[in-house]
Design an enzyme around this catalytic site. Sequence first.
Site, short mmCIF file in Angstrom:
data_model
loop_
_atom_site.label_atom_id
_atom_site.label_comp_id
_atom_site.label_asym_id
_atom_site.label_seq_id
_atom_site.Cartn_x
_atom_site.Cartn_y
_atom_site.Cartn_z
N ASP A 110 -34.78 -10.21 44.57
CA ASP A 110 -35.85 -11.11 44.97
C ASP A 110 -35.65 -11.61 46.39
OD1 ASP A 110 -37.06 -10.80 42.58
OD2 ASP A 110 -36.30 -12.66 41.68
N GLU A 131 -50.89 -20.72 17.01
CA GLU A 131 -50.11 -19.48 16.88
C GLU A 131 -48.79 -19.63 17.62
OE1 GLU A 131 -52.49 -16.69 18.96
OE2 GLU A 131 -54.13 -16.85 17.54
N LYS A 173 -55.73 -22.62 20.15
CA LYS A 173 -57.02 -22.08 20.59
C LYS A 173 -58.13 -22.75 19.80
CE LYS A 173 -54.94 -17.57 21.42
NZ LYS A 173 -54.62 -16.25 20.88
N GLU A 188 -48.84 -8.69 22.72
CA GLU A 188 -47.58 -8.83 23.45
C GLU A 188 -46.59 -7.76 22.98
OE1 GLU A 188 -48.02 -11.36 25.51
OE2 GLU A 188 -46.03 -12.02 26.17
N LYS A 231 -46.27 -18.44 20.53
CA LYS A 231 -46.42 -17.79 21.83
C LYS A 231 -45.25 -16.83 22.01
CE LYS A 231 -47.38 -18.84 26.64
NZ LYS A 231 -46.35 -18.08 27.28
N LYS A 256 -45.28 -25.31 25.68
CA LYS A 256 -43.99 -24.66 25.90
C LYS A 256 -42.87 -25.45 25.24
CE LYS A 256 -43.50 -21.87 29.06
NZ LYS A 256 -43.75 -20.64 29.73
N CYS A 268 -4.33 -7.13 39.35
CA CYS A 268 -3.26 -6.33 39.98
C CYS A 268 -2.73 -6.94 41.26
CB CYS A 268 -3.76 -4.91 40.23
SG CYS A 268 -5.01 -4.84 41.52
N ASP A 321 -42.75 -14.21 23.67
CA ASP A 321 -42.22 -14.07 25.02
C ASP A 321 -41.91 -12.60 25.30
OD1 ASP A 321 -41.49 -14.87 27.47
OD2 ASP A 321 -39.54 -15.69 26.90
N CYS A 325 -12.20 -4.99 43.70
CA CYS A 325 -10.82 -4.57 43.76
C CYS A 325 -10.86 -3.07 44.01
CB CYS A 325 -10.11 -4.87 42.44
SG CYS A 325 -8.48 -4.12 42.38
N TYR A 369 -52.93 -10.61 19.42
CA TYR A 369 -53.44 -11.96 19.20
C TYR A 369 -54.84 -12.18 19.77
CZ TYR A 369 -51.01 -12.08 23.70
OH TYR A 369 -50.54 -11.79 24.95
N CYS A 373 -5.72 -0.16 39.38
CA CYS A 373 -5.79 -1.51 38.80
C CYS A 373 -6.01 -1.37 37.29
CB CYS A 373 -6.94 -2.28 39.44
SG CYS A 373 -7.26 -3.85 38.62
N ASP A 407 -31.10 -9.47 39.88
CA ASP A 407 -32.50 -9.83 40.12
C ASP A 407 -32.61 -10.78 41.30
OD1 ASP A 407 -33.01 -8.37 37.96
OD2 ASP A 407 -33.65 -10.01 36.64
N TYR A 408 -31.64 -11.68 41.37
CA TYR A 408 -31.67 -12.69 42.42
C TYR A 408 -31.58 -12.04 43.80
CZ TYR A 408 -30.17 -16.46 45.45
OH TYR A 408 -30.06 -17.32 46.49
N GLU A 409 -30.63 -11.13 43.93
CA GLU A 409 -30.46 -10.47 45.22
C GLU A 409 -31.70 -9.64 45.57
OE1 GLU A 409 -26.30 -8.64 45.32
OE2 GLU A 409 -26.54 -9.49 43.35
N CYS A 412 -6.89 -9.51 43.73
CA CYS A 412 -7.35 -9.19 42.38
C CYS A 412 -6.53 -10.00 41.37
CB CYS A 412 -7.21 -7.70 42.13
SG CYS A 412 -7.54 -7.25 40.41
S1 IVH Z 1 -53.92 -15.74 24.24
C1 IVH Z 1 -57.64 -15.44 26.67
N1 IVH Z 1 -52.03 -15.88 22.43
O1 IVH Z 1 -48.80 -15.82 27.07
C2 IVH Z 1 -56.44 -15.16 25.84
N2 IVH Z 1 -51.41 -15.34 24.65
O2 IVH Z 1 -48.70 -17.65 29.31
C3 IVH Z 1 -55.18 -15.40 26.57
N3 IVH Z 1 -49.02 -14.90 24.92
O3 IVH Z 1 -50.80 -13.87 29.23
C4 IVH Z 1 -53.95 -15.06 25.83
N4 IVH Z 1 -48.45 -15.21 22.81
O4 IVH Z 1 -49.22 -12.67 27.55
C5 IVH Z 1 -52.33 -15.65 23.72
N5 IVH Z 1 -50.49 -15.99 20.70
C6 IVH Z 1 -50.78 -15.77 21.97
C7 IVH Z 1 -49.78 -15.43 22.91
C8 IVH Z 1 -50.15 -15.23 24.24
C9 IVH Z 1 -48.03 -14.90 24.01
C10 IVH Z 1 -48.83 -14.63 26.35
C11 IVH Z 1 -49.89 -13.77 26.99
C12 IVH Z 1 -50.45 -14.62 28.09
C13 IVH Z 1 -49.33 -15.56 28.36
C14 IVH Z 1 -49.78 -16.83 29.03
#
Ligand code: IVH
Length: 674
Positions: A35, A113, A286, A170, A115, A310, A407, A117, A422, A222, A427, A31-33, A404
């Site tokens: 990017d 809630e 929220k 998600e 979050k 986070k 070998c 990933d 290598c 969500y 080898c 990914d690094y290369e 190497c």
């Molecule tokens: S609410 C207006 N709830 O996190 C509503 N997002 O960093 C906006 N995400 O783009 C989203 N878990 O992809 C919401 N429980 C959760 C979530 C969540 C993961 C993601 C979502 C958002 C990103 C923002």
Amino acid sequence: MEIKIKIKELREKIKEYNNIYYSDGESPISDYEYDKLLEELKKLELEYPEYKDEFSPTLKVGTSEKNLKFQKVEHEHPMLSLANSYNEGEILDFIERIKKKVITQRKLRYCLEVKLDGLSISLIYRDGELKRAVTRGDGYIGEDVTENVMQIESIAKTLTQKIDIEIRGEIVLPIENFKKLNESRLEKGEEVFANPRNAASGTLRQLDSNVVKERGLDAYFYFLVEAKNYGINSHSESMNFLESLGIKTTGIFETFDRAESIKTRIEYWEKERYNLPYETDGLVIKVDDIDLWEEIGYTSKTPRWAIAYKFPAKQASTRVNGITWQVGRTGKLTPVAELEEVELSGSRVKRASLHNISEIQRKDIRIGDKVFIEKAAEIIPQVVKSIKNLRDGTEKIIEEPTRCPVCNQELKREEGLVDIKCVNEICPAKIQGEIEYFVSRDALNIAGLGSKIVEKFLDLGYIKDVSDIYDLKEHREEIEKLDKMGEKSVDNLINSIENSKKRDYDKVIYSLGIPFIGKVASKILANASENIESLMKMTFEDLINIDGIGEIAAKEITKFFNIEKNKKLIQKLKEKGLKFEIEKKLDDNAKNIFSGKNFLFTGSLKNFTREGIKEEIEKLGGKNLSAVSKNLDYLIVGEKAGSKLKKAQDIGSIKILTEEEFIALRAELTNEID
Ligand code: IVH
């Protein structure tokens, strides 16, 4: 002039990498290369706007050239993101800001809630039926990934009520499935996904929707768009509503009215998150009362009524005791940091990946350095950075090896690439890697040849190259006497080896381990060539004319078949009885009833599995397409047909068959031939 060529070359290179990645899910570079290449191109395009090109990969990052499957779609309601916070103080500030904003005299409640990933997705249901799935994209325009999303089992295709809704959620790859996927990639010597999020997004963008199904993606929702239209007043209520419609949520939506309780729950989830089946990177808080959302308002990118908290990254500090250079199947050397053992999110870690020498130099990691290591849900921890102010001058700069480590032959670097390799064909490390790949599940699927036993057989001289696997039975008695190898396990091993001779031609191509030729490309090559002789005769031009084979792949294929050692190996494997041609299951007449015709199916079928119908069509001479286009001749429509049906109807020239009509057509054509 020179700059123009440079820009052109960069564009071509990136496009080809995109193609390989999106058609086979494998990236030839890290990914690094990748990017770095993209950054270089962006910089040049900015400096030299006269060479602007609307088709530059910088303008549509990650969209495969040939990939017409993912059409751009505008969101009806923009998909917003969330503002981040990293400590409890920032959460308190958020609550204070809201209190000041809200003039309405109402008790403020918050919904907490997890979050997730993964990658965000928007689903549209009409009349209770799932009609469209679109990725977030830039928040305004996303990509239509309906076909792949249809493969995700836990996503409801039909709701319990016939209503029109749009929901947000998600898509994730559950940790268990992520580990399995990476283990199998490791086994095959392929690069592993860095974390479940990358794996989920790489998977969803697969051209072959069967791969999506295989990998076991999951999804949690969500957010209900325009919840007020359904008489809903709070976010927590909308979550219950989604559940009542049969939509999967995490089930974690806790409401609070005191900042103090939110703080306690944050501490709770910081630990409890590890017991969840999916990866989380934080919490989301929220404002529960939907009526207040307008009053609190939005920035251009995020709602002001919600915030993400986070979790601190899972890091640990330790010392680098040394570097080991591992030699893979292709001869590529990977540096691995040998660490002072340390505990990191529940496991003991003593090794961490460093990718390649340029990463070591970029991060300036030295032997003896104190470093931070990090692990999301990866099976391989990464070295994040060295702590430079703890150096005492005794640290040693890591030198690039010239020979190497296995070998002792001289190493080579391919022009323009960071990897050192290598190139010694014999080898032992490479041969070991080749054998492990050859026997892996997606290749010839030979059970009982794990890395320890392969090492042993190499040591004992029973195996010198993969073809010797088929002569192992001659050493049967000696093998039975080896540690942990009784009569029964030798029987199983020999059976498994014999069974591998029945593996289809495309699996045999795959097992040869041609660089960048994964499962999908192997199938394409098998169909296009029908037998190994004609595949070996194909020129670079012949190969790039095959749909789905790009320049890098074509170059590797011709290179592979030009190497004497490979030609000899194929000859030996042929003699052992492996299938080097496509299987002709029916007599030639019957085989061709669908010759020249293109097929696609949609929805769930009663008489066939998804793989089964594809095989049947191929067997009868037809071709399976992956999307509706003008080239399509027949669309077979099962129950709960998706968006393909509408597209096919719009095109007009496509014959639409029910499953029964397809079976009848097959019978009719077969009879005609009789
Ligand atoms: S609410 C207006 N709830 O996190 C509503 N997002 O960093 C906006 N995400 O783009 C989203 N878990 O992809 C919401 N429980 C959760 C979530 C969540 C993961 C993601 C979502 C958002 C990103 C923002």
